[in-house]
Design a protein around this motif. Structure first.
Motif, mmCIF file in Angstrom:
data_model
loop_
_atom_site.group_PDB
_atom_site.id
_atom_site.type_symbol
_atom_site.label_atom_id
_atom_site.label_comp_id
_atom_site.label_asym_id
_atom_site.label_seq_id
_atom_site.Cartn_x
_atom_site.Cartn_y
_atom_site.Cartn_z
ATOM 1 N N LEU A 4 0.811 -1.217 0.000
ATOM 2 C CA LEU A 4 0.000 0.000 0.000
ATOM 3 C C LEU A 4 0.845 1.268 0.000
ATOM 4 O O LEU A 4 0.560 2.199 -0.746
ATOM 5 C CB LEU A 4 -0.963 -0.002 1.187
ATOM 6 N N VAL A 5 1.876 1.327 0.819
ATOM 7 C CA VAL A 5 2.669 2.566 0.864
ATOM 8 C C VAL A 5 3.464 2.759 -0.422
ATOM 9 O O VAL A 5 3.650 3.886 -0.866
ATOM 10 C CB VAL A 5 3.589 2.674 2.104
ATOM 11 N N ARG A 6 3.901 1.667 -1.047
ATOM 12 C CA ARG A 6 4.654 1.801 -2.290
ATOM 13 C C ARG A 6 3.767 2.135 -3.480
ATOM 14 O O ARG A 6 4.255 2.565 -4.519
ATOM 15 C CB ARG A 6 5.460 0.542 -2.561
ATOM 16 N N CYS A 7 2.457 1.945 -3.334
ATOM 17 C CA CYS A 7 1.506 2.304 -4.389
ATOM 18 C C CYS A 7 0.853 3.655 -4.136
ATOM 19 O O CYS A 7 -0.021 4.064 -4.902
ATOM 20 C CB CYS A 7 0.416 1.239 -4.492
ATOM 21 N N CYS A 8 1.247 4.337 -3.105
ATOM 22 C CA CYS A 8 0.612 5.594 -2.721
ATOM 23 C C CYS A 8 1.432 6.780 -3.231
ATOM 24 O O CYS A 8 2.513 7.059 -2.715
ATOM 25 C CB CYS A 8 0.483 5.651 -1.204
ATOM 26 N N PRO A 9 0.930 7.488 -4.236
ATOM 27 C CA PRO A 9 1.729 8.574 -4.813
ATOM 28 C C PRO A 9 2.073 9.683 -3.822
ATOM 29 O O PRO A 9 3.143 10.270 -3.902
ATOM 30 C CB PRO A 9 0.859 9.104 -5.952
#
Length: 157
Positions: free
Chosen positions: A142-147
C-alpha cells in the motif's frame, strides 16, 4: 526529509534517503543523535498486521526510538490486531507516539485497498513524516503504491 537537501538522493520509488536512514540506524545502534536533530526526524511505522511478532517488534522499537530522539508514529489496521489494540495504542501515546487506525483488508481487495492507500497518503501528509517504515506485506504494498508517499517520503520496507 523534504526541504533539507535530501530530494536529490532519490533514485527510485522505494529508496531510503541516506541522511534519514543513517540517523535512524545511528539511534538504533546506540549513538546519541537527539542533540543533532532539531527538530527530530519523524518516522511513521505502517502495518496491517497489528498482532503477533509485528506488534511485539513495534512495542519494543517505538519507545526505544522515542527515547533516542526519534519521533515515531503508527498507522495500524484493527482487522488483524489483538483484542487489546486500544491498550497497546494508549501505551504508545504515553511515549509520545501518534497513532491512527486505518482499515486495511487482509489479502487483495481492490476497492478496500484503494481506500486504505488514500487514507495512508492523507495521514502521512498531514503528519509531515520524514520516513515511512512499512511492516508486513500489505503495508509494504500500500505505501509503495501511494503517490502522496512515494513522491514525498523515503520508504523502508
Amino acid at each position: 526529509m523534504t526541504g533539507q537537501g535530501c530530494d536529490d538522493m532519490r533514485q527510485s520509488q522505494v529508496v531510503c534517503c541516506r541522511v534519514c536512514a543513517s540517523r535512524v540506524f545511528a539511534s538504533v545502534v546506540g549513538v546519541a543523535v537527539s542533540s543533532q536533530l532539531n527538530p527530530p526526524i519523524r518516522v511513521a511505522h505502517v502495518t496491517e498486521a497489528g498482532a503477533g511478532g509485528v506488534r511485539v517488534h513495534l512495542g519494543h522499537i517505538m519507545p526505544e526510538l522515542t527515547a533516542r530522539g526519534i519521533a515515531v508514529d503508527l498507522l495500524v489496521s484493527a482487522g488483524r490486531s489483538e483484542p487489546d489494540l486500544a491498550v497497546f495504542l494508549d501505551r504508545l501515546h504515553r511515549f509520545g507516539c501518534r497513532t491512527s487506525v486505518v482499515p486495511m483488508a487482509h489479502g487483495l481487495r481492490p476497492f478496500q485497498d484503494l481506500v486504505a492507500r488514500r487514507r495512508l497518503g492523507v495521514q502521512v501528509s498531514e503528519w509531515g513524516v520524514d520516513l515511512v517504515h512499512a511492516h508486513a506485506t500489505k503495508a509494504g504494498l500500500l505505501v509503495r503504491c501511494c503517490p502522496e508517499i512515494v513522491r514525498n517520503v523515503p520508504i523502508i520496507y
